[in-house]
Scaffold this motif. Structure first.
Motif, short mmCIF file in Angstrom:
data_model
loop_
_atom_site.label_atom_id
_atom_site.label_comp_id
_atom_site.label_asym_id
_atom_site.label_seq_id
_atom_site.Cartn_x
_atom_site.Cartn_y
_atom_site.Cartn_z
N THR A 44 -41.95 -42.70 -41.03
CA THR A 44 -42.23 -43.43 -42.27
C THR A 44 -41.84 -44.89 -42.11
O THR A 44 -41.05 -45.26 -41.25
CB THR A 44 -41.45 -42.82 -43.46
N ASP A 45 -42.44 -45.72 -42.96
CA ASP A 45 -42.08 -47.13 -42.95
C ASP A 45 -40.97 -47.38 -43.98
O ASP A 45 -40.45 -46.44 -44.58
CB ASP A 45 -43.31 -48.01 -43.21
N SER A 46 -40.62 -48.62 -44.18
CA SER A 46 -39.52 -48.97 -45.08
C SER A 46 -39.78 -48.58 -46.53
O SER A 46 -38.85 -48.43 -47.31
CB SER A 46 -39.21 -50.47 -44.99
N GLU A 47 -41.06 -48.38 -46.87
CA GLU A 47 -41.40 -47.98 -48.23
C GLU A 47 -41.56 -46.47 -48.36
O GLU A 47 -41.94 -45.97 -49.41
CB GLU A 47 -42.69 -48.69 -48.65
N GLY A 48 -41.29 -45.74 -47.28
CA GLY A 48 -41.38 -44.29 -47.33
C GLY A 48 -42.77 -43.72 -47.08
O GLY A 48 -42.99 -42.53 -47.23
N ASN A 49 -43.73 -44.57 -46.70
CA ASN A 49 -45.08 -44.09 -46.41
C ASN A 49 -45.13 -43.47 -45.01
O ASN A 49 -44.53 -43.98 -44.07
CB ASN A 49 -46.08 -45.25 -46.47
N ILE A 50 -45.88 -42.39 -44.89
CA ILE A 50 -46.04 -41.72 -43.60
C ILE A 50 -47.13 -42.46 -42.85
O ILE A 50 -48.31 -42.36 -43.18
CB ILE A 50 -46.40 -40.23 -43.79
N GLY A 51 -46.72 -43.22 -41.83
CA GLY A 51 -47.67 -44.09 -41.16
C GLY A 51 -47.69 -44.00 -39.65
O GLY A 51 -48.41 -44.73 -38.99
#
Length: 177
Positions: free
Chosen positions: A32-39
């Motif tokens: 995940t990125d810093s915003e919690g998105n699975i990327g």
């Protein structure tokens, strides 16, 4: 950015890996990125000689995921049976996502087994191929995408020394007879 981190990981593999191709088993996880998105998708390769991964590849996903795939879905991300370079040894492809904006295209990262270094070598540009299909009979790889409202373009490649070489491009129009 994913290409750079993948190449660095590959370079590390060259120094330490002594396993044979058939020794590998793979595990998929997601970042995940810093915003919690699975990327990101992360593929780790293990051998019978190691409880720790001997290789690890990470790629940005084409589109972020809303939720983590379950175990069966995650396992389907890895294809370690297809022989991408037609040398009789299975290689490694893993799913990096689907673009569904205006068309549906699937993308994969591709690695070929390097018997000299006992590891997988990144195929540069493979992750740019939309809907790649490996054709053992012609020893080619095709990619196709909708390139206009009424057009589909198909590109045909061969692997030359681990690099994709475009050998044909055709565009078909449909809907107007």
């Amino acid at each position: 950015m994913a290409l750079c981190s993948t190449l660095l990981l590959y370079a590390q593999d060259i120094k330490v890996n002594t396993s044979e191709r058939e020794d590998y088993r793979f595990e998929v996880s997601f970042g995940t990125d810093s915003e919690g998105n699975i990327g990101r998708v992360i593929v780790k390769g293990y051998t019978s000689q190691s409880d720790s991964p001997v290789i690890e590849y990470e790629h940005e996903l084409v589109m972020r995921l809303d939720k983590l795939p379950d175990a069966d879905e995650a396992a389907a991300y890895v294809d370690d049976k297809t022989d991408i370079n037609f040398d009789g040894i299975p290689d490694l492809m893993f799913f990096i996502g689907r673009n569904v904006v205006g068309r549906v295209s699937e993308y994969y990262a591709g690695y070929i087994w390097d018997d000299e270094y006992k590891s997988f070598a990144l195929i540069p540009g493979f992750d740019d191929l939309s809907n790649p299909v490996v054709h053992p009979d012609s020893q080619t790889i095709t990619s196709s995408a909708r390139t206009d409202a009424i057009e589909i373009t198909k590109w045909t490649y061969v692997l030359d020394g681990g690099l994709l070489e475009l050998i044909d491009e055709t565009t078909d129009t449909f809907g107007h007879e």
